[in-house]
Design a protein around this motif. Sequence first.
Motif, PDB file in Angstrom:
ATOM      1  N   ILE A 158     -18.267 -13.633  15.299  1.00 24.88           N
ATOM      2  CA  ILE A 158     -18.624 -14.721  16.209  1.00 24.88           C
ATOM      3  C   ILE A 158     -19.662 -14.159  17.168  1.00 24.88           C
ATOM      4  O   ILE A 158     -19.349 -13.429  18.112  1.00 24.88           O
ATOM      5  CB  ILE A 158     -17.390 -15.273  16.938  1.00 24.88           C
ATOM      6  CG1 ILE A 158     -16.385 -15.825  15.907  1.00 24.88           C
ATOM      7  CG2 ILE A 158     -17.786 -16.362  17.931  1.00 24.88           C
ATOM      8  CD1 ILE A 158     -15.128 -16.411  16.508  1.00 24.88           C
ATOM      9  N   GLU A 159     -20.910 -14.488  16.909  1.00 27.88           N
ATOM     10  CA  GLU A 159     -22.017 -13.749  17.508  1.00 27.88           C
ATOM     11  C   GLU A 159     -22.307 -14.111  18.954  1.00 27.88           C
ATOM     12  O   GLU A 159     -22.925 -13.318  19.677  1.00 27.88           O
ATOM     13  CB  GLU A 159     -23.272 -13.928  16.641  1.00 27.88           C
ATOM     14  CG  GLU A 159     -23.094 -13.356  15.234  1.00 27.88           C
ATOM     15  CD  GLU A 159     -24.354 -13.433  14.399  1.00 27.88           C
ATOM     16  OE1 GLU A 159     -25.374 -13.974  14.885  1.00 27.88           O
ATOM     17  OE2 GLU A 159     -24.326 -12.951  13.245  1.00 27.88           O
ATOM     18  N   ASN A 160     -21.891 -15.285  19.403  1.00 26.18           N
ATOM     19  CA  ASN A 160     -22.173 -15.670  20.791  1.00 26.18           C
ATOM     20  C   ASN A 160     -20.941 -15.565  21.682  1.00 26.18           C
ATOM     21  O   ASN A 160     -20.868 -16.197  22.739  1.00 26.18           O
ATOM     22  CB  ASN A 160     -22.766 -17.078  20.856  1.00 26.18           C
ATOM     23  CG  ASN A 160     -21.765 -18.155  20.438  1.00 26.18           C
ATOM     24  OD1 ASN A 160     -20.741 -17.856  19.817  1.00 26.18           O
ATOM     25  ND2 ASN A 160     -22.083 -19.408  20.757  1.00 26.18           N
ATOM     26  N   ALA A 161     -19.961 -14.749  21.262  1.00 22.63           N
ATOM     27  CA  ALA A 161     -18.742 -14.605  22.071  1.00 22.63           C
ATOM     28  C   ALA A 161     -19.055 -14.091  23.475  1.00 22.63           C
ATOM     29  O   ALA A 161     -18.364 -14.414  24.432  1.00 22.63           O
ATOM     30  CB  ALA A 161     -17.750 -13.678  21.374  1.00 22.63           C
ATOM     31  N   GLY A 162     -20.108 -13.292  23.595  1.00 24.82           N
ATOM     32  CA  GLY A 162     -20.496 -12.784  24.902  1.00 24.82           C
ATOM     33  C   GLY A 162     -21.010 -13.854  25.836  1.00 24.82           C
ATOM     34  O   GLY A 162     -21.077 -13.644  27.052  1.00 24.82           O
ATOM     35  N   GLN A 163     -21.402 -15.007  25.289  1.00 24.78           N
ATOM     36  CA  GLN A 163     -21.857 -16.125  26.111  1.00 24.78           C
ATOM     37  C   GLN A 163     -20.765 -17.180  26.301  1.00 24.78           C
ATOM     38  O   GLN A 163     -21.043 -18.321  26.675  1.00 24.78           O
ATOM     39  CB  GLN A 163     -23.090 -16.788  25.484  1.00 24.78           C
ATOM     40  CG  GLN A 163     -24.372 -15.968  25.593  1.00 24.78           C
ATOM     41  CD  GLN A 163     -24.420 -14.838  24.576  1.00 24.78           C
ATOM     42  OE1 GLN A 163     -24.307 -15.091  23.376  1.00 24.78           O
ATOM     43  NE2 GLN A 163     -24.597 -13.614  25.043  1.00 24.78           N
ATOM     44  N   SER A 164     -19.527 -16.801  26.042  1.00 23.87           N
ATOM     45  CA  SER A 164     -18.416 -17.738  26.197  1.00 23.87           C
ATOM     46  C   SER A 164     -18.095 -17.935  27.669  1.00 23.87           C
ATOM     47  O   SER A 164     -18.622 -17.238  28.549  1.00 23.87           O
ATOM     48  CB  SER A 164     -17.177 -17.214  25.459  1.00 23.87           C
ATOM     49  OG  SER A 164     -16.753 -15.985  26.021  1.00 23.87           O
ATOM     50  N   ALA A 165     -17.229 -18.884  27.951  1.00 23.01           N
ATOM     51  CA  ALA A 165     -16.857 -19.174  29.332  1.00 23.01           C
ATOM     52  C   ALA A 165     -16.152 -17.991  29.989  1.00 23.01           C
ATOM     53  O   ALA A 165     -16.326 -17.740  31.184  1.00 23.01           O
ATOM     54  CB  ALA A 165     -15.964 -20.419  29.373  1.00 23.01           C
ATOM     55  N   TYR A 166     -15.371 -17.254  29.199  1.00 23.40           N
ATOM     56  CA  TYR A 166     -14.593 -16.131  29.723  1.00 23.40           C
ATOM     57  C   TYR A 166     -14.710 -14.934  28.785  1.00 23.40           C
ATOM     58  O   TYR A 166     -13.774 -14.608  28.048  1.00 23.40           O
ATOM     59  CB  TYR A 166     -13.122 -16.528  29.898  1.00 23.40           C
ATOM     60  CG  TYR A 166     -12.932 -17.698  30.819  1.00 23.40           C
ATOM     61  CD1 TYR A 166     -12.927 -17.523  32.194  1.00 23.40           C
ATOM     62  CD2 TYR A 166     -12.804 -18.987  30.312  1.00 23.40           C
ATOM     63  CE1 TYR A 166     -12.782 -18.602  33.061  1.00 23.40           C
ATOM     64  CE2 TYR A 166     -12.670 -20.073  31.166  1.00 23.40           C
ATOM     65  CZ  TYR A 166     -12.654 -19.870  32.533  1.00 23.40           C
ATOM     66  OH  TYR A 166     -12.521 -20.948  33.380  1.00 23.40           O
ATOM     67  N   PRO A 167     -15.848 -14.234  28.794  1.00 26.86           N
ATOM     68  CA  PRO A 167     -16.012 -13.100  27.885  1.00 26.86           C
ATOM     69  C   PRO A 167     -14.986 -11.995  28.131  1.00 26.86           C
ATOM     70  O   PRO A 167     -14.646 -11.241  27.205  1.00 26.86           O
ATOM     71  CB  PRO A 167     -17.444 -12.621  28.157  1.00 26.86           C
ATOM     72  CG  PRO A 167     -17.827 -13.215  29.466  1.00 26.86           C
ATOM     73  CD  PRO A 167     -17.076 -14.496  29.578  1.00 26.86           C
ATOM     74  N   GLY A 168     -14.464 -11.899  29.356  1.00 32.75           N
ATOM     75  CA  GLY A 168     -13.430 -10.919  29.620  1.00 32.75           C
ATOM     76  C   GLY A 168     -12.140 -11.191  28.871  1.00 32.75           C
ATOM     77  O   GLY A 168     -11.291 -10.300  28.736  1.00 32.75           O
ATOM     78  N   GLY A 169     -12.003 -12.389  28.351  1.00 38.69           N
ATOM     79  CA  GLY A 169     -10.804 -12.728  27.601  1.00 38.69           C
ATOM     80  C   GLY A 169     -10.746 -12.115  26.214  1.00 38.69           C
ATOM     81  O   GLY A 169      -9.683 -12.106  25.579  1.00 38.69           O
ATOM     82  N   TRP A 170     -11.856 -11.582  25.719  1.00 36.06           N
ATOM     83  CA  TRP A 170     -11.874 -11.049  24.357  1.00 36.06           C
ATOM     84  C   TRP A 170     -11.303  -9.632  24.266  1.00 36.06           C
ATOM     85  O   TRP A 170     -10.873  -9.203  23.197  1.00 36.06           O
ATOM     86  CB  TRP A 170     -13.298 -11.058  23.803  1.00 36.06           C
ATOM     87  CG  TRP A 170     -13.942 -12.401  23.760  1.00 36.06           C
ATOM     88  CD1 TRP A 170     -15.132 -12.756  24.317  1.00 36.06           C
ATOM     89  CD2 TRP A 170     -13.451 -13.593  23.107  1.00 36.06           C
ATOM     90  NE1 TRP A 170     -15.427 -14.070  24.070  1.00 36.06           N
ATOM     91  CE2 TRP A 170     -14.403 -14.615  23.324  1.00 36.06           C
ATOM     92  CE3 TRP A 170     -12.301 -13.887  22.374  1.00 36.06           C
ATOM     93  CZ2 TRP A 170     -14.242 -15.907  22.837  1.00 36.06           C
ATOM     94  CZ3 TRP A 170     -12.140 -15.178  21.898  1.00 36.06           C
ATOM     95  CH2 TRP A 170     -13.089 -16.171  22.114  1.00 36.06           C
TER      96      TRP A 170
END
Length: 376
Positions: free
Chosen positions: A56-68
């Motif tokens: 999932i290539e745009n996970a860093g642009q998610s609402a809460y990247p710290g959640g990953w």
Amino acid sequence: MLTISTAFDSGAIDVISLEDPSHIRLNLRADNAAPLRQWFHFRLAGTAFRECVMHIENAGQSAYPGGWTDYAARASYDGVEWFTVPTSYENGVLTIRHQPQRDSVYYAYFEPYSFERHLQTLGHAQVTGEAVVQELGQTVDGRPLDLLRVGTPDAGKKKIWIIARQHPGETMAEWFAEGLVSALLDPHHAVARKLLTEAVFYIVPNMNPDGSVRGNLRTNAAGTNLNRAWFAPSIETSPEVLLVRDAMEQTGVDAFLDVHGDESIPHNFVAGCQDNPSFSERQRTLSATFKAAWLAASPDFQVEHGYGDGRFGPETLTMATNWVGDRFDCLAFTIEMPFKDTANLPVPDVGWNGERSAQFGVSVLTPLLAVVRDLR
């Protein structure tokens, strides 16, 4: 041939490339009317038991990247039994590795809770004869917004309001509500029976049906974050909040719980309305008693990790817990559960899931019983 589909309740993902099962390229899909993304739910078919690596290539642009960090995606072959699969996060990319044992498999950010199950839960509740379902009105998309009343209103009975899933991607909230409702309707559950002699429950198991079906993370069909709409809701953009507020004004509120999920913190916790200028010593005492009783009732609850005071600043009175606590001078809490597993009592094979959320919902009846006679 590999295929990915999302044409079902809460389905959400964007496909970039699907030719190579060892390098499937995906993007998180944004909410339908807001640039917020984190939720995903899709079906991968044609795996032929090969190892599949999904990026999932745009996970860093998610609402809460710290959640990953330390997060594990969920998978299921039948949409009923869900389990965790190896997941890693590096350089803004979330990678899921899994060798399916069937030719099709579902993946999701968290165990889904379908709108069909929502309707079935309401239907089951009303046929028991102990509950009444009331349609408060309709959502932006025209779906019913339902209120479940458990218990018989009577002079002197306390009014306990519980709402869940203002943020549709936080599906653990509706699992929590289902567990709580099931216990309230269980004639052999002593805590529930005693509570119903003292109080009436008003429960909205899903505050955001449109966002739930659309596969949104935080907003309704109009792009509104409902938990920032309580100070001034509108029939055009936040009818769900307006309808519930109007119903509360009719009944009054003596205690209020708003059930959510938190992307980053691997614990169950509560956030109160102590930031309200109107917060009173009576509310403080009730809050302390409630938390102490829940600590004694459930090892899944803790008070060491959570949100600090002043976290939401000027948004404070736009949020349900703070607005209700201020308007009705009542005990009011936001309940947060994790998308990750709990750090104190982990179950790695499934993580924090629907069943554990439902059991946690049952456990909240004990602290409510501890305070019910002291509510206004």
